[in-house]
Design a protein around this motif. Structure first.
Motif, PDB file in Angstrom:
ATOM      1  N   LEU A 169       0.694  -1.213   0.074  1.00 21.79           N
ATOM      2  CA  LEU A 169       0.013  -0.046  -0.076  1.00 21.79           C
ATOM      3  C   LEU A 169       0.968   1.243  -0.088  1.00 21.79           C
ATOM      4  O   LEU A 169       1.871   1.104   0.629  1.00 21.79           O
ATOM      5  N   VAL A 170       0.388   2.106  -0.741  1.00 22.01           N
ATOM      6  CA  VAL A 170       1.314   3.496  -0.861  1.00 22.01           C
ATOM      7  C   VAL A 170       0.181   4.690  -0.534  1.00 22.01           C
ATOM      8  O   VAL A 170      -0.900   4.438  -1.507  1.00 22.01           O
ATOM      9  N   ALA A 171       0.618   5.488   0.261  1.00 20.87           N
ATOM     10  CA  ALA A 171      -0.668   6.769   0.663  1.00 20.87           C
ATOM     11  C   ALA A 171       0.075   7.989   0.820  1.00 20.87           C
ATOM     12  O   ALA A 171       1.332   7.858   1.222  1.00 20.87           O
ATOM     13  N   ASP A 172      -0.560   8.830   0.393  1.00 14.65           N
ATOM     14  CA  ASP A 172       0.219  10.330   0.762  1.00 14.65           C
ATOM     15  C   ASP A 172      -0.926  11.106   1.648  1.00 14.65           C
ATOM     16  O   ASP A 172      -2.081  11.022   1.394  1.00 14.65           O
ATOM     17  N   ASN A 173      -0.473  12.135   2.507  1.00 13.36           N
ATOM     18  CA  ASN A 173      -1.151  13.132   3.099  1.00 13.36           C
ATOM     19  C   ASN A 173      -0.567  14.358   2.584  1.00 13.36           C
ATOM     20  O   ASN A 173       0.387  14.778   3.354  1.00 13.36           O
ATOM     21  N   ASP A 174      -1.458  14.957   1.641  1.00 16.78           N
ATOM     22  CA  ASP A 174      -0.843  16.250   1.051  1.00 16.78           C
ATOM     23  C   ASP A 174      -0.721  17.309   2.375  1.00 16.78           C
ATOM     24  O   ASP A 174       0.131  18.190   2.291  1.00 16.78           O
ATOM     25  N   ALA A 175      -1.775  17.316   3.309  1.00  8.14           N
ATOM     26  CA  ALA A 175      -1.820  18.320   4.403  1.00  8.14           C
ATOM     27  C   ALA A 175      -0.494  18.283   5.310  1.00  8.14           C
ATOM     28  O   ALA A 175       0.156  19.425   5.489  1.00  8.14           O
ATOM     29  N   LYS A 176      -0.030  16.900   5.523  1.00  8.46           N
ATOM     30  CA  LYS A 176       1.061  16.827   6.282  1.00  8.46           C
ATOM     31  C   LYS A 176       2.228  16.758   5.756  1.00  8.46           C
ATOM     32  O   LYS A 176       3.550  16.662   6.434  1.00  8.46           O
TER      33      LYS A 176
END
Length: 153
Positions: free
Chosen positions: A109-116
């Motif tokens: 799984l690969v995920a991003d959190n643009d705000a953080k």
């Protein structure tokens, strides 16, 4: 958020290395909570590295590879299910989900959190003698405040 995955690593702002490391540790704790099963985490702490082709005396990234080992091997799949669900909430966006080319065909799984300005890559090692989940949290590029130096751990 490696150069291979995205055209540009996001700028995370100005921070001391200690503050940036604390931010990455907080995200790692959140990921641990997302898994939602009793487990232990490896003790390895975050590291600091250069940020692409930016000036290595002014810019840095923080990475935190660690291992999540559920108390019950059967909970590895349950934890991955929870992670998949939670990594589409609270600013997280699941960017990729695939089975790798290893003999065990591990779920990734690969995920991003643009705000953080953080990314996480997760690999399920459910078919090992001791099932576990490999997790790597990586920040965007930070700029060290004027007059401070990057502290490499």
């Amino acid at each position: 958020m490696s150069d291979d995955d995205t055209p540009k690593t996001p700028f995370s702002g100005t921070a001391s290395t200690d503050d940036a490391v604390a931010a990455v540790k907080a995200v790692s704790s959140q990921i641990f909570d997302f898994a939602g099963v009793p487990a232990k985490a490896s003790k390895a702490g975050p590291g600091v590295s250069a940020c692409g082709d930016k000036d290595p005396k002014k810019y840095f990234q923080v990475y935190h590879p660690w291992n999540f080992e559920p108390n019950s091997g059967a909970d590895t799949a349950v934890a991955m299910k929870h992670l998949k669900e939670k990594l589409n909430t609270g600013g997280w966006v699941l960017k990729d989900e695939y089975y790798d080319n290893s003999p065990n065909k591990n779920l990734n799984l690969v995920a991003d959190n643009d705000a953080k300005k953080m990314s996480v890559s997760i690999v399920e090692y459910g078919k090992r003698g001791t099932p576990s989940i490999g997790i790597n949290v990586i920040s965007g590029c930070y700029q060290v405040p004027d007059g401070q130096k990057i502290e490499h751990s």
